[in-house]
Scaffold this active site. Structure first.
Site, short mmCIF file in Angstrom:
data_model
loop_
_atom_site.label_atom_id
_atom_site.label_comp_id
_atom_site.label_asym_id
_atom_site.label_seq_id
_atom_site.Cartn_x
_atom_site.Cartn_y
_atom_site.Cartn_z
N ASP A 14 6.72 -4.35 -3.49
CA ASP A 14 6.26 -3.56 -2.35
C ASP A 14 7.08 -3.97 -1.14
O ASP A 14 6.93 -5.08 -0.62
CB ASP A 14 4.76 -3.81 -2.12
CG ASP A 14 4.17 -2.91 -1.04
OD1 ASP A 14 4.94 -2.38 -0.22
OD2 ASP A 14 2.93 -2.79 -1.00
N HIS A 15 7.93 -3.06 -0.68
CA HIS A 15 8.86 -3.40 0.39
C HIS A 15 8.19 -3.54 1.75
O HIS A 15 8.83 -3.97 2.73
CB HIS A 15 9.97 -2.35 0.47
CG HIS A 15 11.30 -2.90 0.91
ND1 HIS A 15 11.48 -4.22 1.24
CD2 HIS A 15 12.52 -2.31 1.06
CE1 HIS A 15 12.75 -4.42 1.58
NE2 HIS A 15 13.40 -3.27 1.47
N ARG A 16 6.91 -3.21 1.85
CA ARG A 16 6.19 -3.43 3.10
C ARG A 16 6.00 -4.92 3.37
O ARG A 16 5.97 -5.36 4.52
CB ARG A 16 4.83 -2.74 3.08
CG ARG A 16 4.87 -1.22 3.03
CD ARG A 16 3.49 -0.64 2.88
NE ARG A 16 2.83 -1.08 1.64
CZ ARG A 16 1.59 -0.73 1.29
NH1 ARG A 16 0.87 0.04 2.10
NH2 ARG A 16 1.08 -1.16 0.15
N VAL A 55 7.36 -7.47 0.93
CA VAL A 55 8.42 -8.25 0.28
C VAL A 55 9.75 -7.63 0.65
O VAL A 55 10.05 -6.50 0.24
CB VAL A 55 8.24 -8.27 -1.26
CG1 VAL A 55 9.37 -9.07 -1.91
CG2 VAL A 55 6.88 -8.83 -1.64
#
Length: 481
Positions: free
Chosen positions: A451-453, A455
């Site tokens: 999850d790029h939010r 990580v």
């Protein structure tokens, strides 16, 4: 509670998960007349999370089973009645439908016998439905049809006594409903849905205009008849319909429900909520494969399932310990990143009912033998379809072993609420540069979605690189742990 209600106890569909609203009855293990004891398994149901066996909370004799196998029942609805004092002699059991939420809104008023669902038996009732206000232009429903409609809808209240309804002409003693919902029992409605038959187009032959199973099968047979049997001069629209029905007859339609329905919704929610990033790395795991063979001969691992997945799981746990920020969750409501100081390691498992992701609670604290035992139990329980809903709740990161299908890798979708998922691809013998020479080596590809939010690329890359480094040189399980 009356004396009759104390004797005939109704067992309602429980919420066996976390906020579930319904469950499908897969199999009954008891039938009316069978003796049951407190704690005895009486049926198996499938929720949106798993298949679960339900124990009976009473001692006695089964008086009635209210729903057939394959029926989806709302939580809180009675599914079985148990006579807890069968030696007391014959007695009338209360209608189970009287306990349904809808019945609580009815006006209490004494009345005689009533129509109920098949399997309940006719029973006296202490409640009565409030009379419906007639709608302009809609003829009043006849007593017989109203009673059947009450039966099919599962209402506790019966139709109004004949003395209270207008007299009906003798010629219309068993009319089919001219408007509104066709009369049919729940199993018949399910059959029609599975066969793609519109009940409104079926000619009823049952009492009081009820559509029977035979009616539905007859309609299905007519729909699947070869187009050549139709009149030669049929209109173009009719020919097109016949062609569509012929195609439908060659299709298999599988209802989306239970675990598969929940998984589909979860994947859609995850894919369109968490911004996914997936990174890949190909690694020489020859040393890890040798270690697997050595561990299989180790007395401390005797009787345990030892395979490459075990060491991949241990490698991921070590990588998380070295990069703890990856083990987190996104709290949208409070606008916080919640870092977990524990790892509930999920293992994606394919079952006949669909994909489930049970997890090993507190996996970070387990030794290698303990982790092997937990993995073995998790997999065997999932294959038997006995995974409890609680075993699938609270996961933090997941591993999906696509390599068992011979697949090199993939772009896995996050399990909802988790920050990362690692795909472990097939281990294959490939040419590899080792110590300056091209040699055949055991090679695999790993893929990490996150999850790029919460990580970023650096953190995700470090975690994936650590897992790969451990699998290439498994002695790091000791030096890095």
């Amino acid at each position: 509670m009356t004396a009759t209600e104390q004797r005939f106890r109704e067992f309602k569909m429980p919420d066996v998960g976390e906020g579930l609203t319904e469950a499908e009855i897969l199999k009954w293990y008891v039938q009316p007349g069978d003796t049951v004891t407190d704690g005895q398994v009486i049926c198996e149901v499938e929720t949106a999370k798993a298949a679960v066996e339900l124990p009976c909370p009473y001692d006695g004799v089964v008086h009635a089973v209210h729903f057939e196998e394959g029926t989806t029942v709302d939580v809180g609805t009675s599914i079985i009645a148990v006579d807890t004092d069968p030696g007391a002699g014959p007695a009338e059991a209360p209608a189970a439908a009287a306990e349904a939420p809808a019945a609580a809104e009815e006006d209490a008023e004494p009345q005689g016998r009533q129509a109920v669902l098949v399997g309940y038996g006719a029973a006296p009732s202490s409640t009565k439905r409030r009379a419906r206000k007639p709608q302009p232009g809609v003829p009043a429903q006849e007593p017989a049809a109203a009673a059947v409609q009450a039966e099919l809808n599962g209402h506790a209240g019966a139709a109004a006594p004949a003395a209270e309804a207008p007299a009906a002409p003798a010629a219309s003693a068993a009319p089919a409903p001219a408007a509104g919902r066709p009369l049919a029992k729940p199993p018949v409605r399910k059959l029609a849905k599975d066969l793609g038959i519109d009940l409104a187009t079926v000619t009823p032959t049952g009492p009081d205009g009820v559509v029977t199973r035979e009616d539905v099968h007859a309609a299905a047979s007519a729909a699947s008849a070869p187009a050549a049997e139709a009149p030669a001069a049929q209109p173009a629209a009719t020919a097109a319909t016949a062609g569509s029905e012929a195609v439908r007859a060659r299709e298999t339609r599988i209802p989306i429900k239970g675990v598969r329905k929940a998984t589909a919704q979860a994947m859609v929610n995850s894919a369109f909520t968490a911004p996914h990033v997936t990174e890949f790395i190909t690694v020489d795991v020859t040393r890890t494969m040798k270690l697997v063979q050595e561990l299989k001969q180790d007395p401390d691992m005797a009787g345990l399932r030892v395979n490459p997945l075990l060491l991949v799981a241990k490698a991921l746990l070590v990588a998380i310990k070295r990069n703890p920020d990856v083990n987190a969750a996104w709290d949208e409501e409070n606008q916080e990143i919640v870092r977990k100081d524990y790892v509930n390691l999920g293992i994606a498992a394919a079952t006949p009912r669909g994909l489930i992701v049970p997890n090993i609670k507190g996996a970070e604290a387990k030794t290698l033998p303990q982790l092997a035992a937990a993995l073995g139990e998790l997999v065997s329980t999932a294959r038997e379809g006995k995974t409890a809903p609680g075993d699938m709740a609270g996961g933090t990161v997941t591993i999906t072993n696509v390599g068992v299908f011979g697949v090199d890798t993939g772009t896995p979708i996050l399990n909802p609420g988790e920050s990362a998922i690692l795909a472990f691809g097939a281990v294959k013998l490939q040419p590899w540069v080792h110590k300056g020479k091209v040699k055949p080596r055991q090679v695999t590809t790993l893929a990490l979605s996150f999850d790029h939010r919460l990580v970023d690329g650096e953190l995700g890359s470090k975690v994936l690189a650590d897992v790969a480094a451990i699998l290439e040189h498994p002695k790091r399980l000791i030096t890095w742990a």
